[in-house]
Enzyme design. Structure first.
Site, mmCIF file in Angstrom:
data_model
loop_
_atom_site.group_PDB
_atom_site.id
_atom_site.type_symbol
_atom_site.label_atom_id
_atom_site.label_comp_id
_atom_site.label_asym_id
_atom_site.label_seq_id
_atom_site.Cartn_x
_atom_site.Cartn_y
_atom_site.Cartn_z
ATOM 1 N N CYS A 213 -0.355 5.201 6.207
ATOM 2 C CA CYS A 213 -1.018 5.517 7.489
ATOM 3 C C CYS A 213 -0.158 4.990 8.647
ATOM 4 C CB CYS A 213 -2.412 4.893 7.543
ATOM 5 S SG CYS A 213 -3.494 5.471 6.226
ATOM 6 N N CYS B 155 0.854 -1.191 0.000
ATOM 7 C CA CYS B 155 0.000 0.000 0.000
ATOM 8 C C CYS B 155 0.888 1.238 0.000
ATOM 9 C CB CYS B 155 -0.884 -0.006 1.251
ATOM 10 S SG CYS B 155 -2.092 1.338 1.272
HETATM 11 N N1 SAH Z 1 -6.894 1.608 2.402
HETATM 12 C C1 SAH Z 1 -8.252 1.481 2.796
HETATM 13 C C2 SAH Z 1 -8.671 0.066 3.180
HETATM 14 C C3 SAH Z 1 -7.755 -0.752 4.045
HETATM 15 S S1 SAH Z 1 -7.712 -0.445 5.759
HETATM 16 C C4 SAH Z 1 -8.550 2.476 3.908
HETATM 17 O O1 SAH Z 1 -7.648 3.126 4.368
HETATM 18 O O2 SAH Z 1 -9.720 2.615 4.257
HETATM 19 C C5 SAH Z 1 -9.234 -0.904 6.475
HETATM 20 C C6 SAH Z 1 -9.559 -0.127 7.738
HETATM 21 O O3 SAH Z 1 -8.723 -0.509 8.857
HETATM 22 C C7 SAH Z 1 -9.366 1.368 7.576
HETATM 23 O O4 SAH Z 1 -10.425 2.058 8.175
HETATM 24 C C8 SAH Z 1 -8.072 1.593 8.312
HETATM 25 O O5 SAH Z 1 -7.888 2.927 8.661
HETATM 26 C C9 SAH Z 1 -8.232 0.662 9.489
HETATM 27 N N2 SAH Z 1 -6.996 0.384 10.206
HETATM 28 C C10 SAH Z 1 -5.745 0.338 9.710
HETATM 29 N N3 SAH Z 1 -4.862 0.060 10.694
HETATM 30 C C11 SAH Z 1 -5.574 -0.095 11.823
HETATM 31 C C12 SAH Z 1 -5.229 -0.407 13.162
HETATM 32 N N4 SAH Z 1 -3.963 -0.630 13.526
HETATM 33 N N5 SAH Z 1 -6.229 -0.500 14.055
HETATM 34 C C13 SAH Z 1 -7.518 -0.312 13.691
HETATM 35 N N6 SAH Z 1 -7.904 -0.010 12.449
HETATM 36 C C14 SAH Z 1 -6.939 0.104 11.522
#
Ligand code: SAH
Length: 340
Positions: free
Chosen positions: A114, A110
């Site tokens: 984030c 990806c």
């Molecule tokens: N790229 C897309 C889909 C993949 S992530 C997006 O960002 O929406 C799916 C979900 O899990 C997203 O809402 C993301 O922010 C969340 N997520 C990612 N890492 C996380 C974590 N460590 N704890 C909880 N949610 C998380």
């Protein structure tokens, strides 16, 4: 050679016409692929030998091999699939009272970066094709014998960064002759790629859009999600309002609660201001701490207090059940695993 599962029904009809066949053959092929789930063109017994040969000469049928399968105490199953080019992807099957949900990946790696997500920090390799996306569902249905009722694009990758393949995959998943899963049972989750949201609003697909919001002001969101620098909250909200106006569908805002970061009532107040009057729902996710992660999970009390505060102020909010955390299958825990 081309993977026959990369085509939606209309495209496959065109392909067949190009090789001198009748369009209805595409419907028969779809039935074999997505309902009978055959792994070989020779199993398509109502297709003439001649056409089967043409199909074999021009297309492959992508079938994944399971490299690893882990089952959680709560019944969640995480799969690692070999996508046939030396790469692997993760897919998660979850069981709910209303049926089975599958969390699928849209890319190998990806680019979004984030800070709280385990898919960050691994190299981006490439996007998956439509067929490779859909194959995750077929492979899990084949392995378990169950019928999946909900699909969420919440595995590895940013679906709107692989726009055409994802939309095509949704058409195959949704088509009554394909996997026949209702559009309202398909969710696309995005970190907030604004142009993709505008585009999706025009597609006339009734899928659910989930927005990974996680913070209510640009300063905080920038620190958690670099994508916010390109598409700040004001622009994101404008795109969301456009999506709601065009589709009349409720948006689901994802908000992962991290201790002392975005979980106090001031944040809740800002969130209410931001979402007031919008056709939406807030999905609160207790953040999952990742290796070397800077964020840790909020306490249950903070999470419930946050939810109650939103609900008391007219914003519908629920807390997402945590599934599969013991096998690293919970939100944000997926990583691309190398084969070796
Ligand atoms: N790229 C897309 C889909 C993949 S992530 C997006 O960002 O929406 C799916 C979900 O899990 C997203 O809402 C993301 O922010 C969340 N997520 C990612 N890492 C996380 C974590 N460590 N704890 C909880 N949610 C998380």
């Amino acid at each position: 050679m081309k993977n026959i599962k990369d085509y939606d029904l209309e495209e496959l009809k065109k392909e067949l016409v190009e090789i001198g066949e009748k369009p209805f053959r595409a419907e028969q092929i779809f039935k074999w692929l997505y309902q009978e789930k055959v792994k070989d063109f020779d199993d398509m017994t109502n297709i003439s030998l001649d056409l089967r040969k043409k199909l074999k000469d021009n297309y492959t049928i992508c079938n994944y091999q399971i490299l690893r399968k882990q089952e959680s105490k709560d019944g969640t199953i995480k799969y690692l699939f070999d996508v046939l080019d030396g790469n692997a992807i993760e897919t998660v099957l979850m069981s709910y009272h209303h049926g089975y949900s599958i969390c699928i990946s849209s890319q190998i790696g990806c680019k979004m970066g984030c800070k709280f997500c385990a898919s960050t920090g691994i190299n981006f390799v490439r996007s998956l094709t439509s067929g490779e996306i859909v194959e995750q569902i077929l492979a899990v249905e084949q392995d378990t014998g169950i019928k999946i009722s909900n699909v969420v694009f919440m595995g590895i990758g940013e679906p709107l960064d692989n726009y055409s393949a994802v939309v095509n995959a949704i058409r195959i998943i949704n088509n009554p002759r394909g996997l026949n899963i209702g559009a309202r049972h398909i969710s696309v989750s995005t970190s907030g790629l604004v142009p993709g949201i505008y585009r999706l609003a025009e597609e006339k697909i009734q899928c659910t859009l989930s927005i990974s919001l996680h913070a209510t002001n640009n300063e905080k969101r920038n620190s958690m999600m670099p994508v916010n620098q390109a598409f700040p909250i004001e622009e994101l909200m404008k795109a969301c309002k456009d999506y709601i106006a065009k589709t009349n569908r409720r948006i689901s805002f994802e908000y992962a609660l991290a201790k002392d970061n975005n979980d106090n009532l001031e944040d809740a107040k800002e969130l209410i201001k931001l979402l007031k009057g919008m056709l939406c729902h807030v999905n609160l996710i207790p953040i999952n701490k990742i290796d070397n992660g800077i964020y840790s999970k909020s306490s249950n009390e903070s999470i419930m207090r946050f939810r109650d505060y939103l609900n008391e102020h007219g914003i519908v909010a629920t807390i997402r059940r945590e599934l599969g955390s013991d096998i690293d299958a919970a939100c944000g825990q997926l990583r691309r695993k190398n084969l070796k």
